[in-house]
Design a protein around this motif. Structure first.
Motif, PDB file in Angstrom:
ATOM      1  N   GLY A  30       1.590   1.379  24.146  1.00 41.16           N
ATOM      2  CA  GLY A  30       2.514   0.423  23.555  1.00 41.16           C
ATOM      3  C   GLY A  30       2.173  -0.109  22.191  1.00 41.16           C
ATOM      4  N   GLY A  31       0.995   0.137  21.699  1.00 38.58           N
ATOM      5  CA  GLY A  31       0.664  -0.318  20.355  1.00 38.58           C
ATOM      6  C   GLY A  31       0.505  -1.823  20.249  1.00 38.58           C
ATOM      7  N   LEU A  32       0.738  -2.362  19.052  1.00 41.66           N
ATOM      8  CA  LEU A  32       0.504  -3.781  18.796  1.00 41.66           C
ATOM      9  C   LEU A  32       1.623  -4.682  19.290  1.00 41.66           C
ATOM     10  N   LYS A  33       2.843  -4.170  19.345  1.00 43.45           N
ATOM     11  CA  LYS A  33       3.972  -5.030  19.726  1.00 43.45           C
ATOM     12  C   LYS A  33       3.997  -5.360  21.201  1.00 43.45           C
ATOM     13  N   LEU A  34       3.744  -4.395  22.049  1.00 41.07           N
ATOM     14  CA  LEU A  34       3.718  -4.635  23.493  1.00 41.07           C
ATOM     15  C   LEU A  34       2.617  -3.788  24.103  1.00 41.07           C
ATOM     16  N   PRO A  35       1.374  -4.247  24.012  1.00 38.78           N
ATOM     17  CA  PRO A  35       0.285  -3.508  24.640  1.00 38.78           C
ATOM     18  C   PRO A  35       0.418  -3.599  26.163  1.00 38.78           C
ATOM     19  N   TYR A  36       0.278  -2.457  26.816  1.00 37.90           N
ATOM     20  CA  TYR A  36       0.420  -2.431  28.274  1.00 37.90           C
ATOM     21  C   TYR A  36      -0.307  -1.229  28.844  1.00 37.90           C
ATOM     22  N   THR A  37      -0.386  -1.207  30.183  1.00 31.92           N
ATOM     23  CA  THR A  37      -0.903  -0.047  30.898  1.00 31.92           C
ATOM     24  C   THR A  37       0.140   0.356  31.925  1.00 31.92           C
ATOM     25  N   SER A  38       0.152   1.639  32.248  1.00 30.08           N
ATOM     26  CA  SER A  38       1.090   2.096  33.270  1.00 30.08           C
ATOM     27  C   SER A  38       0.502   3.285  34.008  1.00 30.08           C
ATOM     28  N   TYR A  39       1.045   3.497  35.201  1.00 27.95           N
ATOM     29  CA  TYR A  39       0.681   4.649  36.013  1.00 27.95           C
ATOM     30  C   TYR A  39       1.976   5.273  36.503  1.00 27.95           C
ATOM     31  N   GLN A  40       2.183   6.527  36.182  1.00 30.11           N
ATOM     32  CA  GLN A  40       3.396   7.271  36.541  1.00 30.11           C
ATOM     33  C   GLN A  40       4.659   6.482  36.220  1.00 30.11           C
ATOM     34  N   GLY A  41       4.662   5.876  35.044  1.00 30.86           N
ATOM     35  CA  GLY A  41       5.833   5.158  34.551  1.00 30.86           C
ATOM     36  C   GLY A  41       5.967   3.733  35.045  1.00 30.86           C
ATOM     37  N   ASN A  42       5.054   3.274  35.867  1.00 30.91           N
ATOM     38  CA  ASN A  42       5.081   1.900  36.371  1.00 30.91           C
ATOM     39  C   ASN A  42       4.050   1.059  35.632  1.00 30.91           C
ATOM     40  N   MET A  43       4.526   0.087  34.859  1.00 32.91           N
ATOM     41  CA  MET A  43       3.635  -0.798  34.135  1.00 32.91           C
ATOM     42  C   MET A  43       2.889  -1.675  35.139  1.00 32.91           C
ATOM     43  N   PHE A  44       1.582  -1.877  34.903  1.00 36.53           N
ATOM     44  CA  PHE A  44       0.825  -2.737  35.804  1.00 36.53           C
ATOM     45  C   PHE A  44       0.011  -3.805  35.085  1.00 36.53           C
ATOM     46  N   SER A  45      -0.037  -3.767  33.781  1.00 34.36           N
ATOM     47  CA  SER A  45      -0.600  -4.883  33.016  1.00 34.36           C
ATOM     48  C   SER A  45       0.074  -4.898  31.655  1.00 34.36           C
ATOM     49  N   GLN A  46       0.139  -6.085  31.085  1.00 31.36           N
ATOM     50  CA  GLN A  46       0.731  -6.213  29.758  1.00 31.36           C
ATOM     51  C   GLN A  46       0.191  -7.454  29.077  1.00 31.36           C
ATOM     52  N   LEU A  47       0.173  -7.398  27.762  1.00 27.50           N
ATOM     53  CA  LEU A  47      -0.227  -8.545  26.958  1.00 27.50           C
ATOM     54  C   LEU A  47       0.996  -8.998  26.182  1.00 27.50           C
ATOM     55  N   THR A  48       1.419 -10.229  26.406  1.00 30.90           N
ATOM     56  CA  THR A  48       2.626 -10.735  25.759  1.00 30.90           C
ATOM     57  C   THR A  48       2.357 -11.095  24.304  1.00 30.90           C
ATOM     58  N   LYS A  49       3.424 -11.293  23.557  1.00 33.55           N
ATOM     59  CA  LYS A  49       3.255 -11.688  22.157  1.00 33.55           C
ATOM     60  C   LYS A  49       2.639 -13.072  22.040  1.00 33.55           C
ATOM     61  N   ALA A  50       2.698 -13.851  23.125  1.00 38.54           N
ATOM     62  CA  ALA A  50       2.043 -15.158  23.150  1.00 38.54           C
ATOM     63  C   ALA A  50       0.552 -15.036  23.469  1.00 38.54           C
ATOM     64  N   GLY A  51       0.102 -13.818  23.786  1.00 30.85           N
ATOM     65  CA  GLY A  51      -1.311 -13.601  24.067  1.00 30.85           C
ATOM     66  C   GLY A  51      -1.697 -13.841  25.510  1.00 30.85           C
ATOM     67  N   VAL A  52      -0.718 -13.791  26.412  1.00 32.51           N
ATOM     68  CA  VAL A  52      -0.997 -13.987  27.840  1.00 32.51           C
ATOM     69  C   VAL A  52      -1.046 -12.618  28.505  1.00 32.51           C
ATOM     70  N   LEU A  53      -2.135 -12.371  29.233  1.00 36.49           N
ATOM     71  CA  LEU A  53      -2.266 -11.126  29.982  1.00 36.49           C
ATOM     72  C   LEU A  53      -1.586 -11.293  31.325  1.00 36.49           C
ATOM     73  N   GLY A  54      -0.760 -10.325  31.682  1.00 37.19           N
ATOM     74  CA  GLY A  54      -0.133 -10.298  32.993  1.00 37.19           C
ATOM     75  C   GLY A  54      -0.628  -9.113  33.782  1.00 37.19           C
ATOM     76  N   LEU A  55      -0.961  -9.343  35.054  1.00 40.02           N
ATOM     77  CA  LEU A  55      -1.381  -8.273  35.950  1.00 40.02           C
ATOM     78  C   LEU A  55      -0.375  -8.184  37.095  1.00 40.02           C
TER      79      LEU A  55
END
Length: 121
Positions: A30-55
């Motif tokens: 996702g680069g700088l705008k929406l950094p995230y991780t995914s497995y087989q197309g399912n996102m499982f973590s992301q960092l918001t533009k506010a700097g909050v990590l979601g799991l």
């Protein structure tokens, strides 16, 4: 060089990368705008533009995480992400302590049905 309002704060992105470096199977997308991780197309973590990590966690793990860390669900772009917990900043700063929760999130993603790629028409 100033940070864009449309991307996560650099210090939080570095903490997120440091966490992901501890788990070589997981790649940042996702680069700088929406950094995230995914497995087989399912996102499982992301960092918001506010700097909050979601799991993304299963129901029992999510409830336990919220109770243990006195936090809530992730909210981004005005939407509550019902399967994601908002990781407290203090925990984000402690990669070793956060790693087991990233692993739970990754394991949860592996239980989800793979997402089909949408093809351009």
């Amino acid at each position: 060089m100033s940070e864009s309002r449309n991307q996560a704060p650099a210090d939080k992105l570095e903490l997120y990368k440091r966490l992901l470096d501890l788990h070589p199977e997981i790649d940042l997308k996702g680069g700088l705008k929406l950094p995230y991780t995914s497995y087989q197309g399912n996102m499982f973590s992301q960092l918001t533009k506010a700097g909050v990590l979601g799991l993304r966690l299963g129901l029992a793990e999510r409830a336990a995480f919220i109770a243990q860390f006195d936090c809530g669900l992730l909210e981004t772009y005005g939407t509550v992400m019902k399967e994601y917990v908002a990781v407290p900043d203090q925990l984000l700063e402690d990669s070793q302590r956060l790693l087991p929760y990233l692993e739970q999130s990754y394991a949860f993603a592996k239980t989800l049905k793979p997402q089909k790629r949408k093809r351009k028409q």
